[in-house]
Scaffold this active site. Structure first.
Site, PDB file in Angstrom:
ATOM      1  N   ASN A 189      -5.117   5.662  -1.576  1.00  0.00           N
ATOM      2  CA  ASN A 189      -4.756   6.016  -0.011  1.00  0.00           C
ATOM      3  C   ASN A 189      -4.165   7.217   0.165  1.00  0.00           C
ATOM      4  O   ASN A 189      -4.297   7.818   1.236  1.00  0.00           O
ATOM      5  CB  ASN A 189      -3.694   4.762   0.241  1.00  0.00           C
ATOM      6  CG  ASN A 189      -4.344   3.688   0.706  1.00  0.00           C
ATOM      7  OD1 ASN A 189      -5.622   3.365   1.112  1.00  0.00           O
ATOM      8  ND2 ASN A 189      -3.492   2.612   0.436  1.00  0.00           N
TER       9      ASN A 189
ATOM     10  N   GLU B 108      -4.796  -0.808  -8.671  1.00  0.00           N
ATOM     11  CA  GLU B 108      -3.832   0.458  -8.884  1.00  0.00           C
ATOM     12  C   GLU B 108      -2.853  -0.053  -9.674  1.00  0.00           C
ATOM     13  O   GLU B 108      -2.193  -0.920  -8.659  1.00  0.00           O
ATOM     14  CB  GLU B 108      -3.647   1.264  -7.853  1.00  0.00           C
ATOM     15  CG  GLU B 108      -4.669   2.210  -7.474  1.00  0.00           C
ATOM     16  CD  GLU B 108      -4.392   3.013  -5.910  1.00  0.00           C
ATOM     17  OE1 GLU B 108      -4.854   4.036  -6.187  1.00  0.00           O
ATOM     18  OE2 GLU B 108      -3.730   2.518  -5.225  1.00  0.00           O
TER      19      GLU B 108
ATOM     20  N   SER C  63       0.906  -1.369   0.036  1.00  0.00           N
ATOM     21  CA  SER C  63       0.047  -0.180   0.098  1.00  0.00           C
ATOM     22  C   SER C  63       0.863   1.299   0.036  1.00  0.00           C
ATOM     23  O   SER C  63       0.478   2.206  -0.177  1.00  0.00           O
ATOM     24  CB  SER C  63      -0.897   0.052   1.306  1.00  0.00           C
ATOM     25  OG  SER C  63      -1.602  -1.126   1.415  1.00  0.00           O
TER      26      SER C  63
ATOM     27  N   HIS D 269      -1.975  -3.113  -6.940  1.00  0.00           N
ATOM     28  CA  HIS D 269      -2.671  -2.585  -5.692  1.00  0.00           C
ATOM     29  C   HIS D 269      -3.881  -3.228  -5.857  1.00  0.00           C
ATOM     30  O   HIS D 269      -4.696  -2.273  -6.383  1.00  0.00           O
ATOM     31  CB  HIS D 269      -2.197  -1.195  -5.327  1.00  0.00           C
ATOM     32  CG  HIS D 269      -2.622  -1.126  -3.792  1.00  0.00           C
ATOM     33  ND1 HIS D 269      -3.330  -0.060  -3.734  1.00  0.00           N
ATOM     34  CD2 HIS D 269      -2.314  -1.839  -2.577  1.00  0.00           C
ATOM     35  CE1 HIS D 269      -3.681   0.038  -2.223  1.00  0.00           C
ATOM     36  NE2 HIS D 269      -2.994  -0.981  -1.753  1.00  0.00           N
TER      37      HIS D 269
HETATM   38  N1  LIG Z   1      -5.731  -4.832   4.576  1.00  0.00           N
HETATM   39  C1  LIG Z   1      -5.844  -3.942   3.433  1.00  0.00           C
HETATM   40  O1  LIG Z   1      -6.989  -3.309   3.473  1.00  0.00           O
HETATM   41  C2  LIG Z   1      -5.150  -3.747   2.426  1.00  0.00           C
HETATM   42  C3  LIG Z   1      -5.435  -3.223   0.999  1.00  0.00           C
HETATM   43  C4  LIG Z   1      -4.428  -3.254   0.099  1.00  0.00           C
HETATM   44  C5  LIG Z   1      -3.154  -3.573   0.258  1.00  0.00           C
HETATM   45  N2  LIG Z   1      -2.771  -3.998   1.467  1.00  0.00           N
HETATM   46  C6  LIG Z   1      -1.289  -4.592   1.426  1.00  0.00           C
HETATM   47  O2  LIG Z   1      -1.477  -5.979   1.259  1.00  0.00           O
HETATM   48  C7  LIG Z   1      -0.314  -6.590   1.727  1.00  0.00           C
HETATM   49  C8  LIG Z   1      -0.941  -7.725   2.809  1.00  0.00           C
HETATM   50  O3  LIG Z   1      -1.760  -7.172   3.864  1.00  0.00           O
HETATM   51  P1  LIG Z   1      -2.995  -7.934   4.527  1.00  0.00           P
HETATM   52  O4  LIG Z   1      -3.857  -6.774   5.378  1.00  0.00           O
HETATM   53  O5  LIG Z   1      -3.401  -9.137   3.774  1.00  0.00           O
HETATM   54  O6  LIG Z   1      -1.834  -8.254   5.860  1.00  0.00           O
HETATM   55  P2  LIG Z   1      -2.555  -9.878   6.743  1.00  0.00           P
HETATM   56  O7  LIG Z   1      -1.632  -9.536   8.074  1.00  0.00           O
HETATM   57  O8  LIG Z   1      -3.685 -10.296   6.759  1.00  0.00           O
HETATM   58  O9  LIG Z   1      -1.438 -10.989   5.823  1.00  0.00           O
HETATM   59  C9  LIG Z   1      -0.077 -11.282   5.661  1.00  0.00           C
HETATM   60  C10 LIG Z   1       0.418 -12.468   5.603  1.00  0.00           C
HETATM   61  O10 LIG Z   1       1.582 -12.627   5.026  1.00  0.00           O
HETATM   62  C11 LIG Z   1       2.240 -13.795   5.616  1.00  0.00           C
HETATM   63  N3  LIG Z   1       3.615 -13.601   5.638  1.00  0.00           N
HETATM   64  C12 LIG Z   1       4.238 -12.779   6.486  1.00  0.00           C
HETATM   65  N4  LIG Z   1       5.532 -12.976   6.105  1.00  0.00           N
HETATM   66  C13 LIG Z   1       5.671 -13.982   5.152  1.00  0.00           C
HETATM   67  C14 LIG Z   1       6.722 -14.555   4.348  1.00  0.00           C
HETATM   68  N5  LIG Z   1       7.957 -14.201   4.299  1.00  0.00           N
HETATM   69  N6  LIG Z   1       6.251 -15.453   3.453  1.00  0.00           N
HETATM   70  C15 LIG Z   1       4.996 -15.692   3.192  1.00  0.00           C
HETATM   71  N7  LIG Z   1       4.054 -15.345   3.959  1.00  0.00           N
HETATM   72  C16 LIG Z   1       4.339 -14.452   4.650  1.00  0.00           C
HETATM   73  C17 LIG Z   1       1.454 -13.987   7.276  1.00  0.00           C
HETATM   74  O11 LIG Z   1       1.520 -15.114   7.705  1.00  0.00           O
HETATM   75  C18 LIG Z   1      -0.002 -13.411   6.962  1.00  0.00           C
HETATM   76  O12 LIG Z   1      -0.916 -14.407   6.706  1.00  0.00           O
HETATM   77  C19 LIG Z   1       0.352  -5.420   2.765  1.00  0.00           C
HETATM   78  O13 LIG Z   1       1.544  -5.084   2.184  1.00  0.00           O
HETATM   79  C20 LIG Z   1      -0.476  -4.331   2.794  1.00  0.00           C
HETATM   80  O14 LIG Z   1      -0.086  -2.986   3.006  1.00  0.00           O
HETATM   81  C21 LIG Z   1      -3.713  -4.209   2.551  1.00  0.00           C
END
Ligand SMILES: NC(=O)c1ccc[n+]([C@@H]2O[C@H](COP(=O)([O-])OP(=O)(O)OC[C@H]3O[C@@H](n4cnc5c(N)ncnc54)[C@H](O)[C@@H]3O)[C@@H](O)[C@H]2O)c1
Length: 281
Positions: free
Chosen positions: A188, A149, A116, A137
């Site tokens: 964002n 995006e 993000s 994204h």
């Molecule tokens: N939450 C949102 O609304 C949103 C929206 C758009 C983008 N994002 C982005 O998406 C990404 C993930 O966010 P999320 O909300 O899904 O987080 P989350 O915490 O729900 O999921 C992250 C996952 O990654 C896994 N993980 C961590 N390190 C790892 C590795 N080295 N290898 C494999 N798996 C690994 C964790 O076990 C976890 O299940 C982030 O970069 C976030 O900024 C989030």
């Protein structure tokens, strides 16, 4: 592109895996360990079951058959596009892109990040193929929200951008907008200061959480208010994105208010922990 890899099967990664498999693609999700892999699979099963119940897909089992959840990053070797969706931590993502560069075999494979806020350039330059590294994204919940995006860095090739567009629009049925590689991209950069303003308003005692949210829902036709939205995004993610925006632009409107910091310290992260600005069952 038919072989999709997703690294991180959390909120976003499982959604990206779901929409790819629903589009008929072969999907491999890599998680960090057995427990996390089990949780990712459970998340996928529940979401696909809901989609089947609502009549959005014919068979949850048929879609699940196209998804494998594993714990070994080497499973990314034969993927044509890999989307990284691990935690929003620059060091972790940089390390992952280094590893992916060594593992993914196809010379024209796309290495995408769902970050993000972390500059795509920082991920591209640690690989031997920065022309093929791009931000793709997605929005939460991925199966519901149409937008993606596309964020090329200064080194990403036009071909990578167009192949990514063809994948998200042509194969996944999403709609893409083009953004520059700046923290927050388009959505964002506008949404986070709005949410932070709502938190400041609530923190100052100016209005209750319910009234702030009701005001925006009924007065501005937003589908949900900013505090409910922060709970949905996750307060830790909201804070992390605010900090990246502040780091990039040094504008006070991006500074995370103290209440947000304390709530994250307390583990009140929103829906995912059962309590944020609201309490969830
Ligand atoms: N939450 C949102 O609304 C949103 C929206 C758009 C983008 N994002 C982005 O998406 C990404 C993930 O966010 P999320 O909300 O899904 O987080 P989350 O915490 O729900 O999921 C992250 C996952 O990654 C896994 N993980 C961590 N390190 C790892 C590795 N080295 N290898 C494999 N798996 C690994 C964790 O076990 C976890 O299940 C982030 O970069 C976030 O900024 C989030």
């Amino acid at each position: 592109m038919k072989n999709v890899g997703v690294v991180g099967g959390g909120l976003m990664g499982s959604g990206i895996a779901e929409v790819s498999a629903r589009a008929g693609q072969d999907v491999v999700v890599v998680e960090s360990g057995d427990e996390a892999a089990k949780a990712a699979l459970g998340r996928l099963e529940r979401s696909l079951q809901r989609a089947e119940t609502k009549g959005k897909i014919e068979s949850a089992t048929a879609v699940l058959d196209r998804i494998r959840v594993v714990t070994d990053l080497d499973a990314m070797a034969d993927r044509e596009v890999v989307v990284e969706a691990i935690v929003e931590d620059e060091a972790a993502k940089v390390a992952l892109f280094r590893s992916l560069d060594a593992i993914v075999e196809a010379p024209d494979a796309i290495l995408a990040s769902n970050t993000s806020s972390i500059p795509i350039m920082k991920l591209g330059v640690v690989t031997s193929r920065p022309t093929q590294v791009i931000g793709v994204h997605f929005f939460n919940p991925v199966p519901v929200l149409q937008l993606v995006e596309l964020v090329p860095s200064l080194l990403t090739s036009a071909e990578t951008t167009e192949r990514s567009r063809a994948w998200v629009e042509g194969s996944l049925g999403k709609k893409a907008i083009d953004c520059q590689d700046r923290a927050g991209f388009v959505v964002n950069a506008l949404l986070i200061p709005f949410i932070l303003s709502a938190i400041r308003m609530y923190e100052s005692g100016f209005a209750s959480a319910e009234d702030i949210d009701r005001g925006l829902v009924l007065g501005a036709a937003h589908p949900q208010g900013p505090l409910a939205l922060a709970d949905l995004i996750g307060l830790d993610t909201t804070k992390a994105v605010a900090e990246s925006l502040y780091e990039e632009f040094k504008e006070p409107l991006y500074a995370a208010p103290p209440l947000l910091q304390r709530m994250v310290d307390a583990g009140l992260l929103g829906r995912k922990t059962g309590r944020g600005f609201y309490t969830y069952g």
